[in-house]
Design a protein around this motif. Structure first.
Motif, PDB file in Angstrom:
ATOM      1  N   ARG A   2      79.255 -29.959  89.735  1.00 47.28           N
ATOM      2  CA  ARG A   2      78.492 -28.770  89.397  1.00 47.28           C
ATOM      3  C   ARG A   2      79.284 -27.885  88.450  1.00 47.28           C
ATOM      4  O   ARG A   2      78.711 -27.265  87.548  1.00 47.28           O
ATOM      5  N   THR A   3      80.594 -27.833  88.606  1.00 48.31           N
ATOM      6  CA  THR A   3      81.436 -27.001  87.741  1.00 48.31           C
ATOM      7  C   THR A   3      81.395 -27.507  86.303  1.00 48.31           C
ATOM      8  O   THR A   3      81.357 -26.712  85.363  1.00 48.31           O
ATOM      9  N   SER A   4      81.393 -28.812  86.117  1.00 50.28           N
ATOM     10  CA  SER A   4      81.355 -29.356  84.760  1.00 50.28           C
ATOM     11  C   SER A   4      80.021 -29.042  84.077  1.00 50.28           C
ATOM     12  O   SER A   4      79.991 -28.798  82.870  1.00 50.28           O
ATOM     13  N   ARG A   5      78.924 -29.041  84.838  1.00 53.08           N
ATOM     14  CA  ARG A   5      77.630 -28.682  84.247  1.00 53.08           C
ATOM     15  C   ARG A   5      77.626 -27.215  83.814  1.00 53.08           C
ATOM     16  O   ARG A   5      77.158 -26.890  82.727  1.00 53.08           O
ATOM     17  N   ILE A   6      78.137 -26.358  84.677  1.00 51.16           N
ATOM     18  CA  ILE A   6      78.194 -24.927  84.347  1.00 51.16           C
ATOM     19  C   ILE A   6      79.091 -24.708  83.131  1.00 51.16           C
ATOM     20  O   ILE A   6      78.768 -23.937  82.224  1.00 51.16           O
ATOM     21  N   PHE A   7      80.217 -25.428  83.097  1.00 52.04           N
ATOM     22  CA  PHE A   7      81.121 -25.307  81.955  1.00 52.04           C
ATOM     23  C   PHE A   7      80.452 -25.793  80.674  1.00 52.04           C
ATOM     24  O   PHE A   7      80.581 -25.178  79.616  1.00 52.04           O
ATOM     25  N   ALA A   8      79.714 -26.903  80.751  1.00 52.92           N
ATOM     26  CA  ALA A   8      79.019 -27.425  79.575  1.00 52.92           C
ATOM     27  C   ALA A   8      77.950 -26.453  79.085  1.00 52.92           C
ATOM     28  O   ALA A   8      77.813 -26.213  77.881  1.00 52.92           O
ATOM     29  N   ILE A   9      77.196 -25.883  80.008  1.00 55.60           N
ATOM     30  CA  ILE A   9      76.172 -24.910  79.620  1.00 55.60           C
ATOM     31  C   ILE A   9      76.812 -23.678  78.995  1.00 55.60           C
ATOM     32  O   ILE A   9      76.323 -23.145  77.990  1.00 55.60           O
ATOM     33  N   ALA A  10      77.928 -23.234  79.559  1.00 57.72           N
ATOM     34  CA  ALA A  10      78.626 -22.073  78.999  1.00 57.72           C
ATOM     35  C   ALA A  10      79.168 -22.375  77.604  1.00 57.72           C
ATOM     36  O   ALA A  10      79.102 -21.537  76.700  1.00 57.72           O
ATOM     37  N   ALA A  11      79.690 -23.585  77.406  1.00 53.80           N
ATOM     38  CA  ALA A  11      80.218 -23.968  76.093  1.00 53.80           C
ATOM     39  C   ALA A  11      79.098 -24.016  75.056  1.00 53.80           C
ATOM     40  O   ALA A  11      79.258 -23.555  73.916  1.00 53.80           O
TER      41      ALA A  11
END
Length: 93
Positions: A2-11
């Motif tokens: 879930r953290t990687s998805r949030i990071f990708a969306i933020a990027a």
């Protein structure tokens, strides 16, 4: 995961924001430059150049057509090269 998805969306959101800011800054810069050039041209106060009444506005396209016709006539008259049997089209032969 879930953290990687949030990071990708933020990027992706940051990249889009940078694109928008860059576009806006470029547009503002061009507008400021145009206003500056307009103001500088007003400050120069150049006298207007006199118009020559003897020159027709249509003469330039006619000259271009004459030049184009001459070019086409030269192309038509040009002799085409004749391929000789001694010439090798492929260096491997």
């Amino acid at each position: 995961m879930r953290t990687s998805r949030i990071f990708a969306i933020a990027a992706i959101a940051c990249a889009m924001a940078v694109g928008v800011v860059t576009t806006v800054c470029t547009g503002v810069g061009r507008a400021v430059g145009a206003v500056f050039r307009f103001g500088a041209s007003l400050l120069e106060q150049r006298p207007p150049t006199p118009v020559d009444p003897n020159v027709e506005s249509v003469s330039r396209p006619r000259v271009a057509l004459v030049i184009a016709r001459g070019f086409v006539r030269r192309l038509i008259k040009r002799e085409r090269p004749v391929v000789m049997p001694q010439w090798r089209m492929c260096p491997s032969l």
